[in-house]
Design a protein around this motif. Structure first.
Motif, mmCIF file in Angstrom:
data_model
loop_
_atom_site.group_PDB
_atom_site.id
_atom_site.type_symbol
_atom_site.label_atom_id
_atom_site.label_comp_id
_atom_site.label_asym_id
_atom_site.label_seq_id
_atom_site.Cartn_x
_atom_site.Cartn_y
_atom_site.Cartn_z
ATOM 1 N N UNK A 10 0.742 -1.053 0.332
ATOM 2 C CA UNK A 10 -0.236 -0.213 0.041
ATOM 3 C C UNK A 10 0.955 1.500 0.243
ATOM 4 N N UNK A 11 0.405 2.333 -0.888
ATOM 5 C CA UNK A 11 1.191 3.650 -0.811
ATOM 6 C C UNK A 11 0.175 4.610 -0.743
ATOM 7 N N UNK A 12 0.402 5.978 -0.725
ATOM 8 C CA UNK A 12 -0.519 7.098 -0.395
ATOM 9 C C UNK A 12 -0.442 8.082 -1.970
ATOM 10 N N UNK A 13 -1.822 8.002 -2.556
ATOM 11 C CA UNK A 13 -1.569 8.556 -3.600
ATOM 12 C C UNK A 13 -2.026 10.218 -3.622
ATOM 13 N N UNK A 14 -0.992 11.142 -3.957
ATOM 14 C CA UNK A 14 -1.261 12.571 -3.274
ATOM 15 C C UNK A 14 -1.800 13.652 -4.787
ATOM 16 N N UNK A 15 -2.992 14.013 -4.492
ATOM 17 C CA UNK A 15 -3.447 14.886 -5.650
ATOM 18 C C UNK A 15 -2.768 16.597 -4.711
ATOM 19 N N UNK A 50 7.664 10.169 -2.219
ATOM 20 C CA UNK A 50 8.521 8.614 -1.772
ATOM 21 C C UNK A 50 8.324 8.549 0.364
ATOM 22 N N UNK A 51 8.819 7.738 0.704
ATOM 23 C CA UNK A 51 8.940 7.658 2.236
ATOM 24 C C UNK A 51 9.649 7.664 2.593
ATOM 25 N N UNK A 52 10.610 7.831 3.689
ATOM 26 C CA UNK A 52 11.710 7.603 4.704
ATOM 27 C C UNK A 52 11.615 5.892 5.116
ATOM 28 N N UNK A 53 10.843 5.231 4.868
ATOM 29 C CA UNK A 53 10.941 3.945 5.090
ATOM 30 C C UNK A 53 10.480 2.834 4.597
ATOM 31 N N UNK A 54 10.545 1.494 4.140
ATOM 32 C CA UNK A 54 10.456 1.616 2.788
ATOM 33 C C UNK A 54 9.196 0.546 3.100
#
Length: 69
Positions: A10-15, A50-54
């Motif tokens: 899972x990831x975050x979609x930014x709009x 991008x995220x700070x952690x894997x």
């Protein structure tokens, strides 16, 4: 128009609106489908920040009609 299928972690979609303004963040999980029409593409910017952690492996598959960029 573009259709995006997300498979994996899972990831975050930014709009955010083009030209600035308050944006939105939406969770995007395994198997989720996002469809953005032409007006959405013209008026909103989208990204998977991008995220700070894997967070694990992920594949994003995009489908566009022929001749659309």
């Amino acid at each position: 128009m573009v259709a995006i299928v997300s498979v994996g972690s899972a990831r975050t979609l930014a709009l955010r609106p083009r030209g600035g303004g308050e944006g939105h963040r939406l969770p995007l999980g395994h198997g989720d489908l996002v469809v953005m029409g032409g007006s959405c593409q013209r008026t909103w910017e989208h990204a998977i920040p991008k995220t700070a952690r894997a967070v694990g492996p992920r594949i994003s598959v995009q489908f566009r009609p022929r001749g659309v960029r």
